[in-house]
Scaffold this motif. Structure first.
Motif, PDB file in Angstrom:
ATOM      1  N   ALA A  87      13.759 -75.678  15.709  1.00 24.93           N
ATOM      2  CA  ALA A  87      13.484 -74.693  14.660  1.00 24.93           C
ATOM      3  C   ALA A  87      12.273 -73.832  14.988  1.00 24.93           C
ATOM      4  CB  ALA A  87      13.290 -75.422  13.326  1.00 24.93           C
ATOM      5  N   GLU A  88      11.156 -74.453  15.467  1.00 25.69           N
ATOM      6  CA  GLU A  88       9.964 -73.663  15.774  1.00 25.69           C
ATOM      7  C   GLU A  88      10.236 -72.666  16.888  1.00 25.69           C
ATOM      8  OE1 GLU A  88      10.177 -76.952  16.039  1.00 25.69           O
ATOM      9  OE2 GLU A  88       8.439 -78.002  15.232  1.00 25.69           O
ATOM     10  N   THR A  89      10.954 -73.112  17.928  1.00 31.60           N
ATOM     11  CA  THR A  89      11.258 -72.232  19.056  1.00 31.60           C
ATOM     12  C   THR A  89      12.189 -71.103  18.635  1.00 31.60           C
ATOM     13  OG1 THR A  89      11.041 -74.136  20.537  1.00 31.60           O
ATOM     14  CG2 THR A  89      12.129 -72.186  21.406  1.00 31.60           C
ATOM     15  N   ALA A  90      13.219 -71.430  17.852  1.00 33.07           N
ATOM     16  CA  ALA A  90      14.147 -70.400  17.388  1.00 33.07           C
ATOM     17  C   ALA A  90      13.428 -69.363  16.531  1.00 33.07           C
ATOM     18  CB  ALA A  90      15.291 -71.041  16.607  1.00 33.07           C
ATOM     19  N   ALA A  91      12.504 -69.821  15.681  1.00 32.36           N
ATOM     20  CA  ALA A  91      11.744 -68.884  14.852  1.00 32.36           C
ATOM     21  C   ALA A  91      10.858 -67.986  15.708  1.00 32.36           C
ATOM     22  CB  ALA A  91      10.903 -69.654  13.843  1.00 32.36           C
ATOM     23  N   LEU A  92      10.247 -68.565  16.753  1.00 31.47           N
ATOM     24  CA  LEU A  92       9.398 -67.778  17.641  1.00 31.47           C
ATOM     25  C   LEU A  92      10.216 -66.718  18.388  1.00 31.47           C
ATOM     26  CD1 LEU A  92       6.656 -67.291  18.999  1.00 31.47           C
ATOM     27  CD2 LEU A  92       7.271 -69.068  20.663  1.00 31.47           C
ATOM     28  N   ILE A  93      11.394 -67.101  18.900  1.00 31.31           N
ATOM     29  CA  ILE A  93      12.235 -66.151  19.623  1.00 31.31           C
ATOM     30  C   ILE A  93      12.721 -65.045  18.692  1.00 31.31           C
ATOM     31  CG2 ILE A  93      14.377 -65.897  20.933  1.00 31.31           C
ATOM     32  CD1 ILE A  93      13.999 -68.764  21.908  1.00 31.31           C
ATOM     33  N   THR A  94      13.092 -65.416  17.467  1.00 33.41           N
ATOM     34  CA  THR A  94      13.520 -64.406  16.494  1.00 33.41           C
ATOM     35  C   THR A  94      12.400 -63.427  16.190  1.00 33.41           C
ATOM     36  OG1 THR A  94      15.070 -65.979  15.499  1.00 33.41           O
ATOM     37  CG2 THR A  94      14.461 -64.071  14.186  1.00 33.41           C
ATOM     38  N   THR A  95      11.176 -63.931  16.027  1.00 35.40           N
ATOM     39  CA  THR A  95      10.027 -63.061  15.781  1.00 35.40           C
ATOM     40  C   THR A  95       9.778 -62.131  16.956  1.00 35.40           C
ATOM     41  OG1 THR A  95       9.019 -64.777  14.409  1.00 35.40           O
ATOM     42  CG2 THR A  95       7.580 -63.036  15.220  1.00 35.40           C
ATOM     43  N   TYR A  96       9.924 -62.657  18.178  1.00 30.22           N
ATOM     44  CA  TYR A  96       9.737 -61.820  19.371  1.00 30.22           C
ATOM     45  C   TYR A  96      10.781 -60.706  19.421  1.00 30.22           C
ATOM     46  CZ  TYR A  96      10.233 -60.376  24.223  1.00 30.22           C
ATOM     47  OH  TYR A  96      10.371 -59.627  25.369  1.00 30.22           O
ATOM     48  N   ASN A  97      12.048 -61.033  19.152  1.00 27.75           N
ATOM     49  CA  ASN A  97      13.099 -60.014  19.170  1.00 27.75           C
ATOM     50  C   ASN A  97      12.852 -58.943  18.107  1.00 27.75           C
ATOM     51  OD1 ASN A  97      14.437 -61.258  21.272  1.00 27.75           O
ATOM     52  ND2 ASN A  97      15.847 -62.378  19.945  1.00 27.75           N
ATOM     53  N   THR A  98      12.395 -59.383  16.930  1.00 25.34           N
ATOM     54  CA  THR A  98      12.079 -58.414  15.880  1.00 25.34           C
ATOM     55  C   THR A  98      10.923 -57.505  16.298  1.00 25.34           C
ATOM     56  OG1 THR A  98      12.808 -59.997  14.201  1.00 25.34           O
ATOM     57  CG2 THR A  98      11.447 -58.174  13.451  1.00 25.34           C
ATOM     58  N   MET A  99       9.921 -58.076  16.931  1.00 29.87           N
ATOM     59  CA  MET A  99       8.793 -57.288  17.408  1.00 29.87           C
ATOM     60  C   MET A  99       9.242 -56.282  18.459  1.00 29.87           C
ATOM     61  SD  MET A  99       5.439 -58.560  19.531  1.00 29.87           S
ATOM     62  CE  MET A  99       6.492 -58.829  20.957  1.00 29.87           C
ATOM     63  N   LEU A 100      10.162 -56.706  19.343  1.00 28.02           N
ATOM     64  CA  LEU A 100      10.673 -55.808  20.377  1.00 28.02           C
ATOM     65  C   LEU A 100      11.455 -54.653  19.760  1.00 28.02           C
ATOM     66  CD1 LEU A 100      10.287 -55.926  23.415  1.00 28.02           C
ATOM     67  CD2 LEU A 100      12.538 -56.993  23.617  1.00 28.02           C
ATOM     68  N   ASP A 101      12.243 -54.949  18.726  1.00 32.81           N
ATOM     69  CA  ASP A 101      12.941 -53.868  18.012  1.00 32.81           C
ATOM     70  C   ASP A 101      11.948 -52.847  17.461  1.00 32.81           C
ATOM     71  OD1 ASP A 101      15.388 -55.050  18.490  1.00 32.81           O
ATOM     72  OD2 ASP A 101      15.424 -56.128  16.587  1.00 32.81           O
ATOM     73  N   ARG A 102      10.889 -53.348  16.849  1.00 30.78           N
ATOM     74  CA  ARG A 102       9.903 -52.448  16.253  1.00 30.78           C
ATOM     75  C   ARG A 102       9.185 -51.630  17.320  1.00 30.78           C
ATOM     76  NH1 ARG A 102       7.260 -56.007  13.986  1.00 30.78           N
ATOM     77  NH2 ARG A 102       5.404 -56.112  15.288  1.00 30.78           N
ATOM     78  N   LEU A 103       8.822 -52.277  18.435  1.00 29.83           N
ATOM     79  CA  LEU A 103       8.138 -51.562  19.506  1.00 29.83           C
ATOM     80  C   LEU A 103       9.020 -50.477  20.106  1.00 29.83           C
ATOM     81  CD1 LEU A 103       6.272 -54.445  21.386  1.00 29.83           C
ATOM     82  CD2 LEU A 103       5.266 -52.653  19.963  1.00 29.83           C
ATOM     83  N   GLU A 104      10.304 -50.787  20.307  1.00 34.43           N
ATOM     84  CA  GLU A 104      11.211 -49.787  20.873  1.00 34.43           C
ATOM     85  C   GLU A 104      11.377 -48.604  19.930  1.00 34.43           C
ATOM     86  OE1 GLU A 104      14.814 -51.741  21.914  1.00 34.43           O
ATOM     87  OE2 GLU A 104      13.966 -52.737  23.678  1.00 34.43           O
ATOM     88  N   ASN A 105      11.506 -48.889  18.640  1.00 29.70           N
ATOM     89  CA  ASN A 105      11.630 -47.790  17.675  1.00 29.70           C
ATOM     90  C   ASN A 105      10.360 -46.939  17.631  1.00 29.70           C
ATOM     91  OD1 ASN A 105      14.224 -48.568  16.923  1.00 29.70           O
ATOM     92  ND2 ASN A 105      13.498 -49.919  15.307  1.00 29.70           N
ATOM     93  N   GLU A 106       9.194 -47.606  17.631  1.00 29.11           N
ATOM     94  CA  GLU A 106       7.946 -46.860  17.592  1.00 29.11           C
ATOM     95  C   GLU A 106       7.738 -46.055  18.869  1.00 29.11           C
ATOM     96  OE1 GLU A 106       4.972 -49.769  16.868  1.00 29.11           O
ATOM     97  OE2 GLU A 106       5.444 -49.998  14.729  1.00 29.11           O
ATOM     98  N   ARG A 107       8.105 -46.636  20.010  1.00 31.44           N
ATOM     99  CA  ARG A 107       7.949 -45.890  21.267  1.00 31.44           C
ATOM    100  C   ARG A 107       8.875 -44.688  21.298  1.00 31.44           C
ATOM    101  NH1 ARG A 107       6.036 -46.856  26.501  1.00 31.44           N
ATOM    102  NH2 ARG A 107       7.035 -45.538  28.064  1.00 31.44           N
ATOM    103  N   ALA A 108      10.122 -44.887  20.851  1.00 31.22           N
ATOM    104  CA  ALA A 108      11.070 -43.767  20.845  1.00 31.22           C
ATOM    105  C   ALA A 108      10.584 -42.654  19.928  1.00 31.22           C
ATOM    106  CB  ALA A 108      12.450 -44.258  20.410  1.00 31.22           C
ATOM    107  N   THR A 109      10.071 -43.032  18.746  1.00 29.67           N
ATOM    108  CA  THR A 109       9.556 -42.019  17.819  1.00 29.67           C
ATOM    109  C   THR A 109       8.338 -41.307  18.394  1.00 29.67           C
ATOM    110  OG1 THR A 109      10.348 -43.337  15.948  1.00 29.67           O
ATOM    111  CG2 THR A 109       8.712 -41.647  15.482  1.00 29.67           C
ATOM    112  N   GLY A 110       7.422 -42.079  18.979  1.00 32.45           N
ATOM    113  CA  GLY A 110       6.236 -41.466  19.571  1.00 32.45           C
ATOM    114  C   GLY A 110       6.573 -40.580  20.756  1.00 32.45           C
ATOM    115  N   ALA A 111       7.507 -41.050  21.593  1.00 25.83           N
ATOM    116  CA  ALA A 111       7.902 -40.243  22.752  1.00 25.83           C
ATOM    117  C   ALA A 111       8.582 -38.956  22.315  1.00 25.83           C
ATOM    118  CB  ALA A 111       8.833 -41.050  23.656  1.00 25.83           C
TER     119      ALA A 111
END
Length: 316
Positions: A87-111
């Protein structure tokens, strides 16, 4: 089940079993008999092996997450770590994927904002070069032409040289203005702009062929500008770094959109890392949902492929 409870449960089962055996048929005498020592060692080895197996299985998703984090590239979006494990590992991976989604969206908007501002600045500089500097040099050229009719014979050669230098400077100003903001793209469309670009780079030992049909699917203004800029950057890299004598610009319709190919017969990329030019092309491609690939060309050289899906190829 979390990794903590997996290890705790395993150890609890082992200790309870050992206690039950010691309180029941199994005894340990003093001095310890060989059979008793063997039973204790076997039980301890089994408990350690089970703990190692649980830890190996429980930590494997973290190792996969580490590899995914090390290879993540915002210019190549879409890759995500597999959500698995405790459970802890799955939650960590899910949080990482969510963070990556946000970073990609922010980078695309900024670019998108940065490239839009860059194009506006290019347009402003090109207009000022054409309207201000170009007109000034034109006036100087006309003034020199009038002066040439009145100067003494011994000074006419110097005046003629000044005229040629001014004319060359005016041509260079116009060339820079065209590269900053291709007027032919706005006036005559993408096929004509790519043909003009190929002709512009056909100089100094480099021959650029073009295959650009006129019956291409209509693209948005943003998509046309991305195609033009990628072709321009690809030919610029070829002229500066590829040591090539031939290049090719090809634009063709494909089943799922439009594909641009810029190919040269130069020395290729080798093991060199991607520079700012290729990174800039990738960022532009992301703005219109296109896919960019840089690969070795058949034989030798480099292929730059830009594929714009039909979904972004809407008419203007």
């Amino acid at each position: 089940m979390s990794l903590f409870w997996r290890i705790f449960s395993l150890n609890a089962v082992g200790l309870i079993a050992a206690a039950a055996l010691l309180l029941g048929p199994v005894t340990v005498s003093t001095p310890v008999l060989p059979g008793e020592a063997l039973a204790v060692v076997a039980g301890l080895a089994a408990l350690l092996a089970a703990n190692a197996l649980v830890l190996r299985i429980g930590l494997a998703p973290l190792q996969r997450l580490g590899r995914a984090m090390a290879t993540a590239d915002l210019l190549r979006p879409g890759a995500r770590a597999l959500v698995a494990g405790p459970a802890e590992t799955a939650a960590l991976i899910t949080t990482y994927n969510t963070m990556l989604d946000r970073l990609e969206n922010e980078r695309a908007t900024g670019a998108a904002r940065a490239l839009s501002a860059q194009e506006r600045e290019r347009h402003r500089v090109a207009r000022e070069l054409h309207d201000e500097v170009g007109q000034t040099l034109t006036a100087v050229l006309l003034q020199l032409k009038r002066v040439a009719d009145w100067v003494p014979e011994e000074l006419r050669e110097e005046v003629g040289q000044a005229q040629e230098a001014t004319r060359a400077g005016l041509d260079e100003i116009r060339r820079i203005a065209r590269r900053l903001r291709p007027g032919v793209l706005d006036e005559l469309g993408l096929p004509s702009a790519l043909r003009s670009l190929a002709a512009e780079f056909t100089t100094h030992g480099l021959t650029v062929r073009h295959h650009v049909p006129g019956d291409l699917p209509r693209l948005t203004e943003e998509s046309e500008l991305v195609v033009y800029r990628v072709a321009q950057e690809g030919l610029t890299n070829t002229a500066r770094h590829a040591a090539a004598d031939r290049a090719e610009v090809r634009l063709r319709p494909v089943t799922d959109g439009v594909e641009l190919l810029v190919r040269d017969n130069g020395k290729g990329l080798g093991g060199a890392p991607e520079g700012s030019g290729i990174s800039g092309m990738r960022e532009r491609a992301l703005l219109v949902g296109a896919a960019l690939s840089v690969e070795p060309a058949p034989g030798r050289g480099t292929d730059i492929r830009l594929r714009i899906p039909a979904a972004t190829g809407k008419s203007r």
